[in-house]
Design an enzyme around this catalytic site. Structure first.
Site, short mmCIF file in Angstrom:
data_model
loop_
_atom_site.label_atom_id
_atom_site.label_comp_id
_atom_site.label_asym_id
_atom_site.label_seq_id
_atom_site.Cartn_x
_atom_site.Cartn_y
_atom_site.Cartn_z
N GLY A 24 44.89 -12.79 -15.75
CA GLY A 24 45.26 -13.92 -16.54
C GLY A 24 46.54 -13.79 -17.63
O GLY A 24 46.95 -14.77 -18.12
N SER A 25 47.04 -12.49 -17.53
CA SER A 25 48.28 -12.36 -18.60
C SER A 25 49.35 -13.06 -17.88
O SER A 25 49.91 -13.16 -16.77
CB SER A 25 48.39 -10.94 -18.61
OG SER A 25 48.50 -10.26 -17.29
N ASP A 26 50.17 -13.62 -18.90
CA ASP A 26 51.34 -14.37 -18.41
C ASP A 26 52.34 -14.05 -19.65
O ASP A 26 52.03 -13.52 -20.67
CB ASP A 26 51.38 -15.77 -18.12
CG ASP A 26 50.68 -16.56 -19.29
OD1 ASP A 26 51.14 -16.46 -20.52
OD2 ASP A 26 49.49 -17.37 -19.14
N LYS A 207 51.70 -17.44 -5.96
CA LYS A 207 52.59 -17.84 -7.35
C LYS A 207 52.90 -16.67 -8.19
O LYS A 207 51.74 -15.83 -8.19
CB LYS A 207 51.81 -18.76 -8.23
CG LYS A 207 52.56 -19.43 -9.32
CD LYS A 207 51.91 -20.73 -9.85
CE LYS A 207 50.92 -20.41 -10.83
NZ LYS A 207 50.28 -21.68 -11.38
N LYS A 209 53.92 -14.98 -11.90
CA LYS A 209 54.16 -15.20 -13.46
C LYS A 209 55.61 -14.64 -13.81
O LYS A 209 55.96 -13.50 -13.55
CB LYS A 209 53.10 -14.64 -14.31
CG LYS A 209 51.76 -15.18 -14.28
CD LYS A 209 51.60 -16.64 -14.68
CE LYS A 209 50.30 -17.21 -14.48
NZ LYS A 209 49.93 -18.57 -15.03
N ASP A 237 55.82 -19.41 -12.34
CA ASP A 237 55.06 -20.10 -13.48
C ASP A 237 55.44 -19.33 -14.95
O ASP A 237 55.19 -18.11 -15.24
CB ASP A 237 53.58 -19.83 -13.37
CG ASP A 237 52.72 -20.65 -14.37
OD1 ASP A 237 53.31 -21.08 -15.32
OD2 ASP A 237 51.53 -20.71 -14.43
N ASN A 239 54.77 -20.39 -18.08
CA ASN A 239 53.84 -20.66 -19.12
C ASN A 239 54.46 -21.14 -20.34
O ASN A 239 54.16 -20.65 -21.39
CB ASN A 239 52.86 -19.76 -19.18
CG ASN A 239 51.83 -19.42 -18.30
OD1 ASN A 239 52.06 -18.82 -17.15
ND2 ASN A 239 50.91 -20.18 -18.21
N GLU A 263 56.92 -23.74 -12.97
CA GLU A 263 55.66 -24.46 -13.36
C GLU A 263 55.89 -24.14 -14.94
O GLU A 263 56.08 -23.29 -15.25
CB GLU A 263 54.52 -23.92 -12.85
CG GLU A 263 53.19 -24.27 -13.51
CD GLU A 263 51.94 -24.02 -12.71
OE1 GLU A 263 50.89 -23.66 -13.63
OE2 GLU A 263 51.93 -23.48 -11.83
N GLU A 292 48.95 -28.70 -16.69
CA GLU A 292 47.64 -28.16 -16.95
C GLU A 292 47.58 -28.07 -18.64
O GLU A 292 46.38 -28.01 -18.83
CB GLU A 292 47.71 -26.65 -16.47
CG GLU A 292 48.56 -25.44 -17.46
CD GLU A 292 48.56 -24.03 -16.94
OE1 GLU A 292 47.80 -23.48 -17.50
OE2 GLU A 292 49.20 -23.84 -15.96
N ASP A 315 44.22 -30.88 -14.60
CA ASP A 315 43.19 -29.92 -15.04
C ASP A 315 41.79 -30.71 -15.49
O ASP A 315 41.79 -31.58 -16.20
CB ASP A 315 43.99 -29.16 -16.49
CG ASP A 315 42.91 -28.15 -16.87
OD1 ASP A 315 43.29 -26.91 -16.50
OD2 ASP A 315 41.64 -28.48 -17.39
N HIS A 342 45.71 -27.37 -11.45
CA HIS A 342 45.77 -26.11 -12.10
C HIS A 342 44.17 -25.83 -11.88
O HIS A 342 43.47 -26.42 -12.08
CB HIS A 342 45.96 -26.32 -13.59
CG HIS A 342 45.71 -25.08 -14.17
ND1 HIS A 342 44.69 -25.08 -15.46
CD2 HIS A 342 46.07 -23.86 -14.32
CE1 HIS A 342 44.76 -24.05 -15.88
NE2 HIS A 342 45.68 -23.03 -15.21
N ALA A 343 44.14 -24.42 -11.49
CA ALA A 343 42.82 -23.96 -11.72
C ALA A 343 42.84 -22.44 -12.10
O ALA A 343 43.63 -21.89 -12.56
CB ALA A 343 42.19 -24.15 -10.14
N GLY A 344 41.67 -21.86 -11.82
CA GLY A 344 41.40 -20.46 -12.10
C GLY A 344 40.58 -20.50 -13.53
O GLY A 344 39.68 -21.17 -13.36
#
Length: 430
Positions: A24-26, A207, A209, A237, A239, A263, A292, A315, A342-344
């Site tokens: 999940g890191s961005d 995708k 990051k 993406d 973020n 994104e 999101e 979202d 958006h998902a995850g």
């Protein structure tokens, strides 16, 4: 048949230590612990059915959302479910227009996340009582009933209820893309391994990051484009990492890798900034995707009016549940902008698949430029996890909104008293 009175609302702080693996890191969120405020609704009917709702968080702050859920509880307790869904617009407005709680919103931030969790539980309970998956409950509604769930306040300059009614409301599965291969905290070896495994599993949309370091982004994009080949789809993406001029310059440096979109290039609140970026990237053939972290339907309305995005990302847990997402799907249809949710996170894939399938069947009737994000984390903790075949979401068949978690998982991951967190917190003290 809708039945019963809401007799109990409970909420739990559930956290998974995903930061330990860099999952999940961005560029902006370097150490997320994927978490959820998990709401459970019970009724006085002795059928054993409960409604489960979640909203997604990143660890710290989940306890604040839990407090907000408890602050909203009096609007739900002792209400007949039939009265709630019979005037769903009115109930939605009751939650979002509390004369005191509205001050710490309105319809955004922690109080709106809490609203989403509560409403998601209501929708789950309603669908279970009808014996249908949520997407089927929506598809089977007559248009007037469906539209009566939506609060059109603040968006009638773009879409009225009558206009929405007049629109035509009309399976190989729903196309997905993967974000699981290229979290910013992953090494090149991990990235390569996960990319190759995804290709073998049939994934065609990837995708990446970006946003922390330009040279690192160039290297990673070059590596992934080489691995997946020229025909498969690549998305970027950031973020929310950049200022507007920086976003245009940075993405221009990555244009040779042919990304479909960038994104969240800048602040999610900067509608005109997104419009500037969108206009500047048109000659490069790169679209802007965002949504999101959009607070509410009003932000989406303005993004659409300003031509600030080419791909709209709803979202399931940030907007006011299904009710508000329906209004955004209908506005996107009017502006002919594809919705790519958006998902995850924790359960977002499980929830948003219902909205994507409904959008295809009853609103857009198209898969052109449409896909739903997929992240291969934490599905094992859900009672009805998503099913992916040939890089596509398969329509859920179990009744409800797919929000129910396994009780053992909830027990182990409750913060701070769960087994997992007791061990981690003890280790940190030592």
């Amino acid at each position: 048949m809708v039945r019963g009175r809401i007799s109990r609302l409970s909420v739990r702080d559930v956290r998974f230590p995903t930061s330990l693996g860099g999952h999940g890191s961005d560029a902006m969120h370097t150490d997320p612990d994927y978490s959820a405020a998990y709401v459970i609704l019970e009724t006085d009917v002795e059928d054993g059915l409960k409604g489960y709702g979640i909203t997604f968080t990143l660890g710290k702050g989940t306890e604040v959302v839990v407090c907000a859920v408890n602050a909203l509880a009096h609007h739900v307790l002792n209400k007949d479910l039939q009265d709630i869904v019979g005037d769903f617009r009115g109930f939605y407005r009751q939650l979002t227009s509390d004369g005191q709680l509205r001050w710490i919103g309105p319809e955004k931030g922690v109080v709106h996340l809490a609203t989403a969790a509560v409403l998601n539980a209501v929708w789950d309970l309603w669908a279970k009582q009808e014996g249908k998956p949520l997407w089927k409950l929506l598809v089977d509604m007559d248009p007037r009933t469906l539209l009566s769930c939506i609060d059109f306040r603040y968006i009638t300059d773009v879409l009225t209820e009558e206009e929405a009614f007049e629109e035509q409301m009309r399976m190989h599965g729903y196309p997905a893309y993967t974000t699981s291969c290229a979290w910013l905290g992953y090494s090149d070896n991990t990235l390569k391994q996960l990319c190759m495994e995804a290709l073998q599993d049939g994934w065609t949309r990837f995708k990446v990051k970006v946003g922390a370091d330009l040279q690192d982004d160039i290297r990673r994009c070059r590596l992934i484009r080489h691995l997946i080949g020229p025909e498969k789809t690549l998305m970027l993406d950031a973020n929310q990492r950049w200022d507007v001029p920086e976003a245009v310059e940075w993405v221009s440096q990555l244009a040779e890798y042919k990304p479909l979109w960038i994104e969240e290039p800048t602040s999610p609140d900067d509608i005109l900034g997104h419009a500037t970026i969108s206009k500047a990237l048109v000659p490069l053939g790169i679209g802007v995707a965002t949504g999101e972290q959009c607070h509410n339907r009003v932000i989406f309305k303005q993004l659409l009016q300003a031509k600030a995005l080419q791909f709209l990302q709803i979202d399931s847990c940030r907007l006011g549940s299904v009710n508000e997402n329906l209004s955004v799907l209908l506005m996107a249809k009017k502006f002919e902008i594809p919705v790519c949710p958006h998902a995850g996170g924790v359960g977002l894939c499980e929830l948003v698949q219902h909205l994507s399938i409904f959008d295809f069947i009853s609103v857009s009737a198209s898969l052109k430029n449409r896909m739903c994000e997929y992240v291969d984390h934490l599905h094992e903790h859900f009672k009805y996890p998503v099913v992916i075949k040939n890089a596509s979401y398969m329509p859920p068949t179990d009744a409800g909104y797919s929000t129910e978690m396994k009780e053992d998982s909830v027990k182990k991951h409750r913060y701070p008293e769960g087994e997992v967190w007791k061990k981690l917190l003890a280790a940190q003290e030592n």
